[in-house]
Design an enzyme around this catalytic site. Structure first.
Site, PDB file in Angstrom:
ATOM      1  N   SER A 119       0.832  -1.196   0.000  1.00  0.00           N
ATOM      2  CA  SER A 119       0.000   0.000   0.000  1.00  0.00           C
ATOM      3  C   SER A 119       0.869   1.249   0.000  1.00  0.00           C
ATOM      4  CB  SER A 119      -0.855  -0.013   1.272  1.00  0.00           C
ATOM      5  OG  SER A 119      -1.412   1.247   1.501  1.00  0.00           O
ATOM      6  N   ALA A 120       0.333   2.314  -0.589  1.00  0.00           N
ATOM      7  CA  ALA A 120       1.020   3.608  -0.554  1.00  0.00           C
ATOM      8  C   ALA A 120       1.173   4.113   0.873  1.00  0.00           C
ATOM      9  CB  ALA A 120       0.233   4.621  -1.374  1.00  0.00           C
ATOM     10  N   TYR A 179      -1.619  -1.166  10.773  1.00  0.00           N
ATOM     11  CA  TYR A 179      -1.916  -1.727   9.449  1.00  0.00           C
ATOM     12  C   TYR A 179      -0.734  -1.477   8.499  1.00  0.00           C
ATOM     13  CZ  TYR A 179      -3.551  -1.734   4.642  1.00  0.00           C
ATOM     14  OH  TYR A 179      -3.645  -1.943   3.284  1.00  0.00           O
ATOM     15  N   LYS A 190       2.255  -4.030   6.475  1.00  0.00           N
ATOM     16  CA  LYS A 190       2.621  -4.010   5.048  1.00  0.00           C
ATOM     17  C   LYS A 190       4.137  -3.847   4.902  1.00  0.00           C
ATOM     18  CE  LYS A 190      -1.401  -4.544   3.275  1.00  0.00           C
ATOM     19  NZ  LYS A 190      -1.705  -5.847   2.686  1.00  0.00           N
ATOM     20  N   TYR A 243      -0.496  -0.114  -3.830  1.00  0.00           N
ATOM     21  CA  TYR A 243      -1.710   0.491  -4.394  1.00  0.00           C
ATOM     22  C   TYR A 243      -1.908   1.889  -3.831  1.00  0.00           C
ATOM     23  CZ  TYR A 243      -2.936  -4.538  -4.544  1.00  0.00           C
ATOM     24  OH  TYR A 243      -2.944  -5.887  -4.687  1.00  0.00           O
ATOM     25  N   PHE A 244      -2.433   2.773  -4.682  1.00  0.00           N
ATOM     26  CA  PHE A 244      -2.871   4.077  -4.186  1.00  0.00           C
ATOM     27  C   PHE A 244      -4.343   3.916  -3.769  1.00  0.00           C
ATOM     28  CE2 PHE A 244       0.766   6.880  -4.154  1.00  0.00           C
ATOM     29  CZ  PHE A 244       1.719   5.937  -4.522  1.00  0.00           C
TER      30      PHE A 244
HETATM   31  P1  NAD Z   1     -10.992  -6.866   1.313  1.00  0.00           P
HETATM   32  O1  NAD Z   1     -11.156  -6.860   2.785  1.00  0.00           O
HETATM   33  O2  NAD Z   1     -12.163  -6.577   0.456  1.00  0.00           O
HETATM   34  O3  NAD Z   1     -10.382  -8.274   0.839  1.00  0.00           O
HETATM   35  C1  NAD Z   1      -9.508  -9.025   1.647  1.00  0.00           C
HETATM   36  C2  NAD Z   1     -10.024 -10.449   1.667  1.00  0.00           C
HETATM   37  O4  NAD Z   1      -9.136 -11.257   2.467  1.00  0.00           O
HETATM   38  C3  NAD Z   1     -11.412 -10.574   2.293  1.00  0.00           C
HETATM   39  O5  NAD Z   1     -12.263 -11.295   1.408  1.00  0.00           O
HETATM   40  C4  NAD Z   1     -11.187 -11.350   3.598  1.00  0.00           C
HETATM   41  O6  NAD Z   1     -12.275 -12.191   3.904  1.00  0.00           O
HETATM   42  C5  NAD Z   1      -9.922 -12.129   3.269  1.00  0.00           C
HETATM   43  N1  NAD Z   1      -9.071 -12.492   4.413  1.00  0.00           N
HETATM   44  C6  NAD Z   1      -8.584 -11.695   5.397  1.00  0.00           C
HETATM   45  N2  NAD Z   1      -7.821 -12.416   6.233  1.00  0.00           N
HETATM   46  C7  NAD Z   1      -7.800 -13.683   5.766  1.00  0.00           C
HETATM   47  C8  NAD Z   1      -7.201 -14.899   6.206  1.00  0.00           C
HETATM   48  N3  NAD Z   1      -6.436 -14.943   7.298  1.00  0.00           N
HETATM   49  N4  NAD Z   1      -7.414 -16.030   5.494  1.00  0.00           N
HETATM   50  C9  NAD Z   1      -8.188 -16.004   4.372  1.00  0.00           C
HETATM   51  N5  NAD Z   1      -8.790 -14.900   3.924  1.00  0.00           N
HETATM   52  C10 NAD Z   1      -8.595 -13.752   4.611  1.00  0.00           C
HETATM   53  O7  NAD Z   1      -9.785  -5.865   0.970  1.00  0.00           O
HETATM   54  P2  NAD Z   1      -9.304  -5.289  -0.429  1.00  0.00           P
HETATM   55  O8  NAD Z   1      -9.666  -3.854  -0.482  1.00  0.00           O
HETATM   56  O9  NAD Z   1      -9.714  -6.174  -1.527  1.00  0.00           O
HETATM   57  O10 NAD Z   1      -7.730  -5.369  -0.217  1.00  0.00           O
HETATM   58  C11 NAD Z   1      -6.961  -6.473  -0.665  1.00  0.00           C
HETATM   59  C12 NAD Z   1      -5.524  -6.279  -0.229  1.00  0.00           C
HETATM   60  O11 NAD Z   1      -5.038  -5.043  -0.754  1.00  0.00           O
HETATM   61  C13 NAD Z   1      -5.350  -6.203   1.291  1.00  0.00           C
HETATM   62  O12 NAD Z   1      -4.147  -6.858   1.632  1.00  0.00           O
HETATM   63  C14 NAD Z   1      -5.223  -4.718   1.546  1.00  0.00           C
HETATM   64  O13 NAD Z   1      -4.465  -4.451   2.691  1.00  0.00           O
HETATM   65  C15 NAD Z   1      -4.507  -4.244   0.294  1.00  0.00           C
HETATM   66  N6  NAD Z   1      -4.750  -2.811  -0.004  1.00  0.00           N
HETATM   67  C16 NAD Z   1      -6.032  -2.346  -0.114  1.00  0.00           C
HETATM   68  C17 NAD Z   1      -6.247  -0.990  -0.369  1.00  0.00           C
HETATM   69  C18 NAD Z   1      -7.652  -0.444  -0.457  1.00  0.00           C
HETATM   70  O14 NAD Z   1      -7.815   0.780  -0.358  1.00  0.00           O
HETATM   71  N7  NAD Z   1      -8.683  -1.247  -0.677  1.00  0.00           N
HETATM   72  C19 NAD Z   1      -5.165  -0.107  -0.521  1.00  0.00           C
HETATM   73  C20 NAD Z   1      -3.876  -0.627  -0.419  1.00  0.00           C
HETATM   74  C21 NAD Z   1      -3.686  -1.976  -0.170  1.00  0.00           C
HETATM   75  N1  UFG Z   2     -12.189  11.826   3.545  1.00  0.00           N
HETATM   76  C1  UFG Z   2     -13.183  12.711   3.922  1.00  0.00           C
HETATM   77  N2  UFG Z   2     -14.304  12.196   4.496  1.00  0.00           N
HETATM   78  C2  UFG Z   2     -14.505  10.870   4.701  1.00  0.00           C
HETATM   79  C3  UFG Z   2     -13.482   9.982   4.294  1.00  0.00           C
HETATM   80  C4  UFG Z   2     -12.338  10.498   3.736  1.00  0.00           C
HETATM   81  O1  UFG Z   2     -13.042  13.915   3.762  1.00  0.00           O
HETATM   82  O2  UFG Z   2     -15.546  10.474   5.241  1.00  0.00           O
HETATM   83  C5  UFG Z   2     -10.972  12.360   2.899  1.00  0.00           C
HETATM   84  C6  UFG Z   2      -9.692  12.060   3.656  1.00  0.00           C
HETATM   85  O3  UFG Z   2      -9.425  13.061   4.604  1.00  0.00           O
HETATM   86  C7  UFG Z   2      -8.667  12.005   2.525  1.00  0.00           C
HETATM   87  C8  UFG Z   2      -9.457  11.469   1.342  1.00  0.00           C
HETATM   88  O4  UFG Z   2     -10.835  11.704   1.656  1.00  0.00           O
HETATM   89  O5  UFG Z   2      -8.219  13.294   2.194  1.00  0.00           O
HETATM   90  C9  UFG Z   2      -9.264   9.972   1.119  1.00  0.00           C
HETATM   91  O6  UFG Z   2      -9.522   9.266   2.333  1.00  0.00           O
HETATM   92  P1  UFG Z   2      -9.668   7.681   2.364  1.00  0.00           P
HETATM   93  O7  UFG Z   2      -9.970   7.297   3.768  1.00  0.00           O
HETATM   94  O8  UFG Z   2     -10.604   7.236   1.307  1.00  0.00           O
HETATM   95  O9  UFG Z   2      -8.218   7.160   1.906  1.00  0.00           O
HETATM   96  P2  UFG Z   2      -6.785   7.391   2.568  1.00  0.00           P
HETATM   97  O10 UFG Z   2      -5.923   7.971   1.489  1.00  0.00           O
HETATM   98  O11 UFG Z   2      -6.853   8.085   3.847  1.00  0.00           O
HETATM   99  O12 UFG Z   2      -6.329   5.882   2.870  1.00  0.00           O
HETATM  100  C10 UFG Z   2      -6.501   4.841   1.913  1.00  0.00           C
HETATM  101  C11 UFG Z   2      -6.621   3.503   2.645  1.00  0.00           C
HETATM  102  C12 UFG Z   2      -5.328   3.147   3.330  1.00  0.00           C
HETATM  103  C13 UFG Z   2      -4.224   3.190   2.327  1.00  0.00           C
HETATM  104  C14 UFG Z   2      -4.160   4.529   1.622  1.00  0.00           C
HETATM  105  C15 UFG Z   2      -3.119   4.530   0.541  1.00  0.00           C
HETATM  106  O13 UFG Z   2      -7.651   3.549   3.631  1.00  0.00           O
HETATM  107  O14 UFG Z   2      -5.400   1.850   3.827  1.00  0.00           O
HETATM  108  O15 UFG Z   2      -5.433   4.805   1.029  1.00  0.00           O
HETATM  109  O16 UFG Z   2      -3.350   3.484  -0.339  1.00  0.00           O
HETATM  110  F1  UFG Z   2      -3.062   2.959   2.956  1.00  0.00           F
END
Ligand code: NAD
Ligand code: UFG
Length: 333
Positions: free
Chosen positions: A124-125, A148, A152, A176-177
């Site tokens: 993650s970013a 969290y 990572k 990922y962003f």
């Molecule tokens: P998500 O929660 O939708 O998907 C994660 C999946 O993993 C879920 O289906 C959950 O049931 C499963 N899981 C969790 N722990 C497990 C375990 N111990 N065994 C088996 N299954 C398990 O999340 P997502 O948004 O799809 O994210 C996927 C990955 O990308 C994660 O590792 C997350 O940290 C990373 N990521 C997500 C974002 C974001 O904004 N969505 C940004 C950066 C990185």
């Molecule tokens: N924001 C609001 N109101 C809300 C939610 C968010 O104003 O109810 C604003 C935040 O202050 C930020 C922007 O919207 O400026 C984006 O916020 P998000 O919570 O959607 O995303 P973040 O960039 O804070 O964090 C996300 C994931 C992290 C990940 C990061 C970089 O939650 O896990 O992107 O990938 F690490």
């Protein structure tokens, strides 16, 4: 070519399964459904008209994983499984360290035992902390501000140590962003239970009337309109980046890290305005205090992924906002 997708029922995992199947890969999903539903598997099958093998197991469980690797001839793994809520990780750090680290260590051990040494990992970013300048390149210093993010960063370190000990591994770390949007079919997408933490799911719930108004966290940042700026990427573009990463780990050994973003920064108000315009719906909002721990702005340099993975995001913000709303409107109870 058979790919094991851990966390394949989740938001990014399910979209990646679709792209894998459409690119001709066989897909095996392992997910414990802690943050997803089993019907996602059927939806992936409906979209692609292809079969998927699903194991409802925990990646932390050595016996279960051993069973999967014995049953299936896995060529490579995409490791999405993990817990991802920043705020929850602060209140439940042990749960986050246990789940995210244990699942990864268990997976890597079993892969090693079965001589399957090709993995794509979801980072993650967030590992960049507060960047000293923009855009962010992969060689920026790393720092984390919550458990969290620390999981990572620790996993990235584990993967680097693993490769240093055994150059037979092929490892792609993807940072990922901000993924948003959903598959065009409206069958898979993101719709968290309760009050969402992230911006787009919150906006969608305001648009559907489930929540009254959006709280915009601060308008005094050093950005174009004072609200936070992020690099939002369509989840389908992100999923396609994984296909390129799988091709890379199939072709060559080594370890490398890639930003997956668009390279463009949009403010909170730009997101709200675009969402309102393309969906022709009102999203009431009010400005409130900054959210602790938030940074002003964050967007990726996308050059490395373009050069080494031959991948660039293609979908624009209009599409991201349309598809996010389409998914939730179609799946309202
Ligand atoms: P998500 O929660 O939708 O998907 C994660 C999946 O993993 C879920 O289906 C959950 O049931 C499963 N899981 C969790 N722990 C497990 C375990 N111990 N065994 C088996 N299954 C398990 O999340 P997502 O948004 O799809 O994210 C996927 C990955 O990308 C994660 O590792 C997350 O940290 C990373 N990521 C997500 C974002 C974001 O904004 N969505 C940004 C950066 C990185
Ligand atoms: N924001 C609001 N109101 C809300 C939610 C968010 O104003 O109810 C604003 C935040 O202050 C930020 C922007 O919207 O400026 C984006 O916020 P998000 O919570 O959607 O995303 P973040 O960039 O804070 O964090 C996300 C994931 C992290 C990940 C990061 C970089 O939650 O896990 O992107 O990938 F690490």
């Amino acid at each position: 070519m058979k790919i094991l997708v851990t966390g394949g029922c989740g938001y990014i995992g399910s979209h990646t399964c679709v792209e894998l199947l459409e690119s001709g890969y066989e897909v095996v999903i392992v997910d414990n459904l802690s943050n997803s539903q089993a019907d996602v598997v059927d939806k992936i099958k409906t979209i692609t008209n292809k079969d998927v093998k699903f194991y409802q197991e925990d990646v932390c469980d050595k016996k279960d994983l051993e069973h999967i690797f014995t049953n299936e001839q896995i060529d490579a793994v995409i490791h999405f499984a993990g817990l991802k809520a920043v705020g929850e990780s602060v209140s439940k750090p042990l749960m986050y360290y246990r789940n995210n680290l244990d699942s990864t260590l268990t997976l890597l051990e079993i892969m090693n035992n079965h001589n399957c040494k090709k993995i794509v990992f979801s980072s993650s970013a967030t590992v960049y902390g507060k960047p000293h300048k923009l855009p962010i390149t992969e060689d920026f210093p790393l720092q984390t501000t919550n458990p969290y993010g620390s999981t990572k960063l620790m996993i990235e370190m584990i993967l680097n140590d693993l490769y240093a000990s055994d150059n037979e591994w092929s490892i792609a770390i993807l940072r990922y962003f901000n993924p948003i949007g959903a598959h065009k079919s409206g069958l898979i997408g993101e719709n968290p239970n309760g009050i969402p933490n992230n911006l787009m799911p919150y906006i969608v719930k305001v648009a559907t009337g489930e929540l009254k108004e959006l709280n915009v966290f601060g308008n005094d940042y050093d950005t174009k309109d004072g609200t936070g700026v992020r690099d939002y990427i369509h989840v389908v573009d992100l999923a396609k980046g994984h296909i390129k990463a799988i091709e890379k780990v199939m072709q060559e050994k080594g370890i490398d890290t890639y930003n997956l973003g668009t390279g463009k920064g949009y403010s909170v108000l730009e997101i709200v305005n675009t969402f309102q315009k393309v969906n022709n719906i009102n999203v009431p909002y009010k400005i409130v205090e900054r959210r602790p721990g938030d940074i002003d702005a964050c967007y990726a340099s996308t050059e490395k992924a373009a050069k080494l993975l031959n991948w660039r995001a293609e979908l624009e913000l209009d599409e991201m906002c349309k598809d996010a709303y389409n998914f939730v409107s179609k799946n309202k109870e």
